[in-house]
Design an enzyme around this catalytic site. Structure first.
Site, PDB file in Angstrom:
ATOM      1  N   ILE A  64       0.843  -1.141   0.139  1.00 50.26           N
ATOM      2  CA  ILE A  64      -0.175   0.120   0.069  1.00 50.26           C
ATOM      3  C   ILE A  64       0.915   1.289   0.012  1.00 50.26           C
ATOM      4  CG2 ILE A  64      -1.515   1.412   1.309  1.00 50.26           C
ATOM      5  CD1 ILE A  64      -2.975  -1.114   2.387  1.00 50.26           C
ATOM      6  N   GLU A  65       2.005   1.174   0.613  1.00 44.47           N
ATOM      7  CA  GLU A  65       3.093   2.408   0.836  1.00 44.47           C
ATOM      8  C   GLU A  65       3.489   2.783  -0.510  1.00 44.47           C
ATOM      9  OE1 GLU A  65       3.135   4.558   3.194  1.00 44.47           O
ATOM     10  OE2 GLU A  65       2.470   3.532   4.977  1.00 44.47           O
ATOM     11  N   SER A  66       4.033   1.535  -1.039  1.00 50.53           N
ATOM     12  CA  SER A  66       5.120   2.154  -2.181  1.00 50.53           C
ATOM     13  C   SER A  66       4.992   0.934  -3.465  1.00 50.53           C
ATOM     14  CB  SER A  66       6.404   1.735  -1.556  1.00 50.53           C
ATOM     15  OG  SER A  66       6.712   0.600  -1.293  1.00 50.53           O
TER      16      SER A  66
END
Length: 201
Positions: A64-66
């Site tokens: 989700i972050e990257s």
């Protein structure tokens, strides 16, 4: 997958999770591709998560972050697979020099991120949803929202929309993986690709 991350059954939280589920299904091809290409990294991070006795699902937070890319930098200055801000990196002793930024290192960033997440979990009374919100927005902002709102119900707190969507997307991802076949989502072999070897000096 969903252990420790309760799914809201009704109200604004449930609506946000449903919205993010639809979003992830629209991104199905990209998501499947990143899961497949990132298998060695996901598997290594999962080992670190298990070693710390944290919820297994946290191994997919960088998705989700990257999108599990090491080279991503946000407009706010967060960097690396765990999208760590410079202050957070310094707080957890990640080296940052003109010639080397440890936030882009999977082992260094993972160690810092998991330590931070574990600390947030304890700080917020072992509430993983508040811990995730704080990872995204900062513990100060979440604590202020809890104190002002008089509740620990994440979905009732006055928090940035981005933060509420962030937690909802994480829950939606866990649901998608838990019912992959039902959604026509093909999971890769979790043993695909060579395993990562880390040497520490």
């Amino acid at each position: 997958w969903q252990a420790g991350f309760p799914t809201p059954l009704a109200g604004p939280g449930a609506e946000l999770v449903s919205q993010q589920s639809r979003y992830l299904l629209q991104q199905r091809r990209h998501l499947q591709q990143r899961l497949t290409e990132s298998q060695p990294m996901i598997r290594w991070v999962e080992q670190q998560v298990r070693t710390r006795k944290l919820p297994t699902m946290l191994a997919l937070l960088p998705l989700i972050e990257s999108s599990y890319r090491l080279d991503v930098v946000s407009s706010a200055g967060a960097a690396g697979p765990w999208q760590l801000m410079p202050d957070t990196a310094a707080r957890f002793s990640i080296p940052m020099t003109p010639g080397f930024d440890g936030r882009y290192s999977l082992p260094l960033a993972t160690e810092a991120a998991l330590t931070y997440l574990g600390w947030l979990h304890q700080f917020f009374g072992q509430d993983w949803l508040l811990a995730l919100a704080a990872y995204n927005a900062g513990e100060g902002r979440v604590l202020k929202a809890v104190l002002n709102g008089g509740t620990r119900n994440l979905w009732a707190l006055q928090l940035p929309t981005e933060t509420r969507l962030y937690v909802a997307r994480f829950i939606a991802l866990s649901q998608l993986l838990d019912r992959a076949a039902q959604h026509g989502f093909v999971l890769p072999s979790w043993q695909a690709g060579e395993s990562i070897q880390v040497w520490r000096q």
